[in-house]
Design a protein around this motif. Structure first.
Motif, PDB file in Angstrom:
ATOM      1  N   MET A  58       9.647  -7.954  28.712  1.00 22.27           N
ATOM      2  CA  MET A  58      10.090  -8.024  30.084  1.00 22.27           C
ATOM      3  C   MET A  58      11.543  -7.905  30.049  1.00 22.27           C
ATOM      4  O   MET A  58      12.312  -7.560  31.266  1.00 22.27           O
ATOM      5  CB  MET A  58       9.783  -9.387  30.924  1.00 22.27           C
ATOM      6  CG  MET A  58       8.293  -9.403  30.934  1.00 22.27           C
ATOM      7  SD  MET A  58       7.674  -8.172  32.091  1.00 22.27           S
ATOM      8  CE  MET A  58       6.213  -7.955  31.660  1.00 22.27           C
ATOM      9  N   LEU A  59      12.258  -7.808  29.138  1.00 23.31           N
ATOM     10  CA  LEU A  59      13.767  -7.674  28.970  1.00 23.31           C
ATOM     11  C   LEU A  59      13.973  -6.129  29.456  1.00 23.31           C
ATOM     12  O   LEU A  59      14.831  -5.968  30.260  1.00 23.31           O
ATOM     13  CB  LEU A  59      14.348  -7.611  27.575  1.00 23.31           C
ATOM     14  CG  LEU A  59      15.880  -7.557  27.471  1.00 23.31           C
ATOM     15  CD1 LEU A  59      16.471  -8.704  28.130  1.00 23.31           C
ATOM     16  CD2 LEU A  59      16.238  -7.573  25.982  1.00 23.31           C
ATOM     17  N   ASN A  60      12.969  -5.097  29.224  1.00 24.68           N
ATOM     18  CA  ASN A  60      13.115  -3.737  29.421  1.00 24.68           C
ATOM     19  C   ASN A  60      13.340  -3.704  31.331  1.00 24.68           C
ATOM     20  O   ASN A  60      13.709  -2.854  31.885  1.00 24.68           O
ATOM     21  CB  ASN A  60      12.034  -2.921  28.994  1.00 24.68           C
ATOM     22  CG  ASN A  60      12.278  -2.511  27.617  1.00 24.68           C
ATOM     23  OD1 ASN A  60      13.451  -2.450  27.567  1.00 24.68           O
ATOM     24  ND2 ASN A  60      11.352  -1.973  26.942  1.00 24.68           N
ATOM     25  N   ALA A  61      12.129  -4.719  31.657  1.00 25.08           N
ATOM     26  CA  ALA A  61      12.085  -4.579  33.136  1.00 25.08           C
ATOM     27  C   ALA A  61      13.409  -4.974  33.660  1.00 25.08           C
ATOM     28  O   ALA A  61      13.900  -4.346  34.730  1.00 25.08           O
ATOM     29  CB  ALA A  61      11.014  -5.488  33.713  1.00 25.08           C
ATOM     30  N   PHE A  62      14.092  -6.289  33.154  1.00 22.64           N
ATOM     31  CA  PHE A  62      15.210  -6.581  33.818  1.00 22.64           C
ATOM     32  C   PHE A  62      16.500  -5.441  33.544  1.00 22.64           C
ATOM     33  O   PHE A  62      17.238  -5.429  34.690  1.00 22.64           O
ATOM     34  CB  PHE A  62      15.473  -7.893  32.872  1.00 22.64           C
ATOM     35  CG  PHE A  62      17.107  -8.399  33.261  1.00 22.64           C
ATOM     36  CD1 PHE A  62      17.462  -8.939  34.437  1.00 22.64           C
ATOM     37  CD2 PHE A  62      18.018  -8.363  32.368  1.00 22.64           C
ATOM     38  CE1 PHE A  62      18.803  -9.408  34.745  1.00 22.64           C
ATOM     39  CE2 PHE A  62      19.118  -8.694  32.359  1.00 22.64           C
ATOM     40  CZ  PHE A  62      19.651  -9.099  33.812  1.00 22.64           C
ATOM     41  N   LEU A  63      16.752  -4.983  32.526  1.00 20.11           N
ATOM     42  CA  LEU A  63      17.694  -4.448  32.205  1.00 20.11           C
ATOM     43  C   LEU A  63      17.577  -2.822  32.879  1.00 20.11           C
ATOM     44  O   LEU A  63      18.617  -2.294  33.305  1.00 20.11           O
ATOM     45  CB  LEU A  63      17.779  -3.696  30.514  1.00 20.11           C
ATOM     46  CG  LEU A  63      18.306  -5.291  29.667  1.00 20.11           C
ATOM     47  CD1 LEU A  63      18.187  -4.896  28.454  1.00 20.11           C
ATOM     48  CD2 LEU A  63      19.692  -5.608  30.127  1.00 20.11           C
ATOM     49  N   ILE A  64      16.384  -2.380  33.046  1.00 25.68           N
ATOM     50  CA  ILE A  64      16.534  -0.865  33.708  1.00 25.68           C
ATOM     51  C   ILE A  64      16.620  -1.157  35.103  1.00 25.68           C
ATOM     52  O   ILE A  64      17.136  -0.446  35.801  1.00 25.68           O
ATOM     53  CB  ILE A  64      14.834  -0.448  33.141  1.00 25.68           C
ATOM     54  CG1 ILE A  64      14.991   0.141  31.606  1.00 25.68           C
ATOM     55  CG2 ILE A  64      14.560   0.754  34.165  1.00 25.68           C
ATOM     56  CD1 ILE A  64      13.772   0.524  31.376  1.00 25.68           C
ATOM     57  N   SER A  65      15.930  -2.349  35.653  1.00 25.59           N
ATOM     58  CA  SER A  65      16.095  -2.678  37.012  1.00 25.59           C
ATOM     59  C   SER A  65      17.434  -2.758  37.391  1.00 25.59           C
ATOM     60  O   SER A  65      18.154  -2.432  38.361  1.00 25.59           O
ATOM     61  CB  SER A  65      15.337  -3.823  37.486  1.00 25.59           C
ATOM     62  OG  SER A  65      13.859  -3.909  37.003  1.00 25.59           O
ATOM     63  N   LEU A  66      18.394  -3.561  36.507  1.00 18.08           N
ATOM     64  CA  LEU A  66      19.736  -3.692  36.742  1.00 18.08           C
ATOM     65  C   LEU A  66      20.346  -2.360  36.766  1.00 18.08           C
ATOM     66  O   LEU A  66      21.192  -2.127  37.795  1.00 18.08           O
ATOM     67  CB  LEU A  66      20.294  -4.679  35.612  1.00 18.08           C
ATOM     68  CG  LEU A  66      21.583  -5.114  36.015  1.00 18.08           C
ATOM     69  CD1 LEU A  66      21.867  -6.716  35.883  1.00 18.08           C
ATOM     70  CD2 LEU A  66      22.485  -4.508  34.689  1.00 18.08           C
ATOM     71  N   VAL A  67      20.210  -1.610  35.676  1.00 22.22           N
ATOM     72  CA  VAL A  67      20.894  -0.323  35.717  1.00 22.22           C
ATOM     73  C   VAL A  67      20.603   0.625  36.710  1.00 22.22           C
ATOM     74  O   VAL A  67      21.565   1.099  37.226  1.00 22.22           O
ATOM     75  CB  VAL A  67      20.882   0.231  33.937  1.00 22.22           C
ATOM     76  CG1 VAL A  67      21.434   1.548  34.089  1.00 22.22           C
ATOM     77  CG2 VAL A  67      21.446  -0.769  33.175  1.00 22.22           C
ATOM     78  N   VAL A  68      19.598   0.859  36.830  1.00 15.67           N
ATOM     79  CA  VAL A  68      19.034   1.757  37.905  1.00 15.67           C
ATOM     80  C   VAL A  68      19.561   1.214  39.375  1.00 15.67           C
ATOM     81  O   VAL A  68      20.078   2.251  39.900  1.00 15.67           O
ATOM     82  CB  VAL A  68      17.545   2.101  38.080  1.00 15.67           C
ATOM     83  CG1 VAL A  68      17.128   2.653  39.236  1.00 15.67           C
ATOM     84  CG2 VAL A  68      16.910   2.615  36.661  1.00 15.67           C
ATOM     85  N   VAL A  69      19.312   0.110  39.682  1.00 15.16           N
ATOM     86  CA  VAL A  69      20.021  -0.305  41.160  1.00 15.16           C
ATOM     87  C   VAL A  69      21.330  -0.141  41.091  1.00 15.16           C
ATOM     88  O   VAL A  69      21.890   0.290  42.008  1.00 15.16           O
ATOM     89  CB  VAL A  69      19.230  -1.646  41.412  1.00 15.16           C
ATOM     90  CG1 VAL A  69      19.983  -2.262  42.731  1.00 15.16           C
ATOM     91  CG2 VAL A  69      17.711  -1.176  41.860  1.00 15.16           C
ATOM     92  N   ALA A  70      22.111  -0.695  40.129  1.00 10.37           N
ATOM     93  CA  ALA A  70      23.621  -0.666  40.072  1.00 10.37           C
ATOM     94  C   ALA A  70      24.014   0.550  40.408  1.00 10.37           C
ATOM     95  O   ALA A  70      24.856   0.999  41.282  1.00 10.37           O
ATOM     96  CB  ALA A  70      24.289  -1.217  38.791  1.00 10.37           C
TER      97      ALA A  70
END
Length: 192
Positions: free
Chosen positions: A1-13
């Motif tokens: 789930m770290l991928n979900a968090f990191l990708i969500s953070l980077v993409v939305v930022a």
């Protein structure tokens, strides 16, 4: 789930840079000059909006077939890549700020930011990310932090920093990430 968090953070930022909600945060900061209640209101509005969006993304996975969902999410990411290349602008938000000012700094910011997020790139991305990663919590946390990372300096530093950032380049990088995610999901499904 770290991928979900990191990708969500980077993409939305990356999506939020130069977005209408970031411009709105700049206007709110200039109007009210009270960064702490503005930031708390942005945070709460984002948690509510993106939490509901992530739930919607998860629900979509229960009503659509795997193939339909794959195509919908993949084409959604590719569409987001194109959308990232179209600059946002505010349509006279000063008038809206004045209309909601009677609810105070926190109330006006919460209402305006929540409404601005409806149908915004970051909301659509949150729905797609939750459907892709099967994680309401990590996607909501990641997208919310992505919004906050971009809006925190916008509220404190204001337009002084915004003029120095290469917004067009940031949008191109964000578009490339969305494109890679969309095409990658299709390639992974059909060729791996």
């Amino acid at each position: 789930m770290l991928n979900a968090f990191l990708i969500s953070l980077v993409v939305v930022a990356l999506s939020e840079m130069g977005d209408k909600t970031q411009l709105l945060a700049l206007l709110l900061a200039a109007k009210f000059r009270k960064p702490i209640p503005i930031l708390f209101a942005i945070f709460l509005a984002t948690v509510v909006n993106h939490g509901v969006s992530a739930v919607l993304g998860q629900w979509i996975t229960t009503v659509l077939s795997e193939t339909t969902l794959l195509w919908l999410v993949s084409l959604g990411f590719i569409g987001m890549a194109v959308w990232m290349l179209i600059p946002d602008k505010l349509d006279d938000e000063s008038e809206s700020i004045n209309r909601w000012q009677k609810y105070g700094v926190f109330g006006a910011t919460f209402i305006l930011f929540f409404l601005a997020e409806i149908g915004d790139k970051t909301q659509i991305a949150t729905i797609a990310l939750a459907a892709r990663f099967d994680s309401i919590g990590w996607v909501t946390i990641g997208t919310t932090l992505g919004i906050m990372l971009v809006n925190l300096p916008a509220v404190f530093i204001g337009d002084k920093l915004a003029d120095k950032l290469p917004i067009a380049l940031i949008h191109k990088i964000g578009a490339a990430i969305f494109l890679i995610m969309g095409v990658g999901a299709l390639l992974q499904h059909y060729f791996l």
